[in-house]
Structures are given as structure tokens and as C-alpha cells.
Scaffold this motif. Structure first.
Motif, short mmCIF file in Angstrom:
data_model
loop_
_atom_site.label_atom_id
_atom_site.label_comp_id
_atom_site.label_asym_id
_atom_site.label_seq_id
_atom_site.Cartn_x
_atom_site.Cartn_y
_atom_site.Cartn_z
N ILE A 30 96.75 90.04 10.39
CA ILE A 30 96.94 89.37 9.10
C ILE A 30 95.59 89.20 8.40
O ILE A 30 95.49 89.36 7.17
CB ILE A 30 97.65 88.02 9.30
N ALA A 31 94.55 88.90 9.16
CA ALA A 31 93.22 88.78 8.57
C ALA A 31 92.76 90.11 7.97
O ALA A 31 92.21 90.15 6.85
CB ALA A 31 92.21 88.30 9.62
N GLU A 32 92.99 91.20 8.69
CA GLU A 32 92.62 92.51 8.15
C GLU A 32 93.42 92.82 6.89
O GLU A 32 92.87 93.35 5.91
CB GLU A 32 92.86 93.59 9.22
N ALA A 33 94.70 92.51 6.90
CA ALA A 33 95.51 92.74 5.71
C ALA A 33 95.01 91.91 4.54
O ALA A 33 94.99 92.36 3.39
CB ALA A 33 96.97 92.40 6.00
N SER A 34 94.58 90.68 4.82
CA SER A 34 94.12 89.80 3.75
C SER A 34 92.85 90.32 3.09
O SER A 34 92.62 90.08 1.89
CB SER A 34 93.89 88.38 4.28
N ILE A 35 92.03 91.03 3.84
CA ILE A 35 90.82 91.61 3.24
C ILE A 35 91.20 92.68 2.24
O ILE A 35 90.63 92.77 1.14
CB ILE A 35 89.89 92.17 4.35
#
Length: 343
Positions: A30-35
Motif C-alpha cells: 500500500i505504501a508503494e502504491a501511495s507513492i
């Protein structure tokens, strides 16, 4: 605080058992997607993000914006290698099923506050991670079972607020390194802030306990709370929550008398459950006005719930007004029957 601490280091050290590794993988994805989402928002119209309607509605009947669709696609793609049993998204009519033996399930709102896109205001992503019990219907347990929850705020900074069940930490995106770095750890909700957030245009639709609390705030130093309050309303749940974690205060999105609002408007699984978990982990409170949010179990994927969250004393006062109407001291004139705003 170790400013060299990064989210990836936290997740690497989180644990070795299958459930904890799955939680770490989900948060990392989810963190990677948020970037990616943050970059799309930053480019705005240059990347085709205008806030325009996409021509379809999501599972809850809301009109989808262009970024709603891209955010959903980005998160689903990022989670493809995570061992999950089921995904519940605001943008999907049905659950996306994975491995029924997987250790976790994930609920998320890929883009909270999408009505703010065209005005260049704060939006975000919200997520909740729960244990999967084979043979038990996904997402049928109360919110207190959550293993992790958090949200991303896409504002002047892109920040990720997270709890793994042992306090709340805030990470901010280092855009050069494309890495989240720790900026605040063991966050606690400030207790004494004289701020409240509610959409006052709906005053005539509120239940009396909500009116009573707002009237107490409006009475200022002349009222029972003996202090002057400021009212805030951004219209973005993630922005309201981030402000409360930073400055304190209380946020109210209550049930009201409008058609379709009798159970509130926010969704229990991927909005009120994760926000309540974050608030309680930061020493605050979260209630519907009558029940602790984390005690609620969803009967449907897109079930709605009222949400009152923030500094514990203010949440407790609102609950008191709901459970004991005689506790109200109706002295504030502004919203009274003979006041400026007549009912």
C-alpha cells in the motif's frame, strides 16, 4: 526519534510468523502504491487527473472521479503478490477473493475525499488489515480484531499514519529517495485543543445530542465548556484525522435525518474501523455517539456508520449527551429555536 528510521526497515523487523509477514507485505504494498498515487496527484492535469467524473458510480453509488479509478487500479496491482484471503474496496461491488487459507484480509478506500481533487485540496488512502480465519466469513469480526490500520495524506507533504497495534507513528515521503521516513513516533492526541469539525450546514438534520454539543462549543466562555472553540471542516476524512493527531480536537460525522444518512455516511470497514483503531492507539476515542466503533461488526461490505473521533474528553462528552439527554445545558443561543438560525 531516529530520523533515519524508514518504513521499510520497520516492516523488515516486524516479525517472522506468517501473519506478521503478510501484514508487513500488505503495508509495504500500500505504501508503494501511495507513492505512485502521490505522483499522479502532484502532476494533476498534466497526468490527466482533473477531478472530472469518470462516467460511472462506485459500489456505494458515489460518482467515480478519474483518480478514484486510477488509485483503485494502482492498489490492486500493488497487492497482487500479498497473501490475502479477501479485499474489500469502496470502488468494488464485491469482494476480490484470494487464497482462503491466507492469514489476512484487507479493506481500503483507495481515494478518500475525491470531491476535493478539482479544487487542489487534501485527499488520501485509508486501509485496515484484519486476520483471516478459514471458514469464517471475511470482514464479519468487530473492528477490535484489526492487526494494522492507517492512512496516507496527499497534501503539501505525503505522509503515512500507521498503527501495528502498539501505538501510532507518522512517516513522510522522501520524494527523492521514494521512501517513507519516520517523523513522529508514539503520537498521542492532544487533550485540550478547543477545535471541533462538523458540517454545520446540516444542523437542522442532526439529532439533539449533536446540536447540544455544538451549542456548548458555540457558547464559548459563557457556556458550560468555559472556553472559546474554533470550528473546522475540510470535507476529507484523512485531513481531519491528521489534524486531530497533530493538534487535537474532535470530528463529528453523525447520523442525521436526511434520507440515506440514518446510519451515518462513512463506511464501517474501510473508513470508521481503521480511523477508530488509529485514534484509540493514539490515546483518543472513537464512537458512534452510542457505541464504541471498534465494537461494531459489519453485516455488509459497504455498511455505513456514524463517526465521532478525537480527544477522549470531547468524545466522552458527546457520548454522555447521547446516552443521557438530561446532561445537556441548552444555553447557547446561536442555533436555538429563537436564535439566528431557526429550525
Amino acid at each position: 526519534m531516529d530520523q533515519g528510521q524508514t518504513l521499510s526497515r520497520l516492516l523488515e523487523s516486524y516479525g517472522t510468523d506468517p501473519r506478521k509477514r503478510a501484514v508487513a507485505a500488505a503495508v509495504g504494498a500500500i505504501a508503494e502504491a501511495s507513492i505512485v498515487i502521490s505522483e499522479l496527484i502532484g502532476q494533476g492535469a498534466l497526468a490527466g487527473i482533473t477531478g472530472a467524473a469518470h462516467g460511472a458510480s462506485n459500489a456505494d453509488g458515489d460518482v467515480q472521479k478519474d483518480l478514484d479509478v486510477k488509485a483503485e487500479q494502482t492498489i490492486v496491482a500493488a497487492l497482487k503478490d500479498v497473501p490475502y484471503a479477501a479485499l474489500a474496496s469502496e470502488e468494488s461491488d464485491t469482494l476480490l477473493m484470494g487464497d482462503p487459507q491466507a492469514p489476512i484480509s484487507i479493506a481500503y478506500d483507495p481515494l478518500d475525499g475525491s470531491s476535493n481533487i478539482d479544487t487542489n485540496m487534501t485527499v488520501g488512502t485509508i486501509f485496515s488489515i484484519i486476520p483471516n480465519e478459514p471458514g469464517v466469513a471475511p470482514f464479519s469480526a468487530p473492528g477490535s480484531c484489526q492487526l494494522a490500520a492507517g492512512f496516507v495524506v496527499y497534501g503539501p507533504q505525503t505522509s503515512l499514519v500507521i498503527t501495528l497495534g502498539d501505538g501510532v507513528d507518522i512517516y513522510t515521503l522522501d520524494r527523492t529517495a521514494k521512501e517513507y521516513r519516520l517523523i513522529r513516533e508514539r503520537v498521542t492526541v492532544p487533550a485540550d485543543t478547543a477545535e471541533y469539525a462538523i458540517n454545520a450546514s446540516n444542523h437542522r438534520h442532526w439529532e439533539q445530542p449533536v446540536r447540544d454539543f455544538v451549542d456548548e462549543c458555540l457558547a464559548g466562555t459563557d457556556g458550560p465548556r468555559a472556553k472559546n472553540f474554533n470550528m473546522r471542516w475540510i470535507g476529507s476524512l484523512v485531513a481531519e484525522a491528521y489534524r486531530i493527531l497533530t493538534r487535537g480536537g474532535v470530528f463529528l460525522y453523525p447520523a442525521d435525518q436526511r434520507p440515506g444518512y440514518g446510519d451515518g455516511r462513512l463506511r464501517l470497514l474501510y473508513e470508521t474501523h481503521p480511523m477508530a483503531f488509529v485514534m484509540e492507539q493514539a490515546g483518543g476515542g472513537a464512537s458512534t455517539g452510542r457505541e464504541r466503533v471498534l465494537d461494531l461488526s459489519a453485516k455488509s461490505t459497504h455498511q455505513r456508520s456514524p463517526l465521532i473521533m478525537g480527544s477522549i474528553d470531547k468524545v466522552q462528552r458527546i457520548v454522555e449527551l447521547h446516552l443521557d439527554p438530561s446532561a445537556a445545558s441548552r444555553t447557547a443561543p446561536l442555533f436555538g429555536r429563537r436564535g439566528l438560525f431557526r429550525v
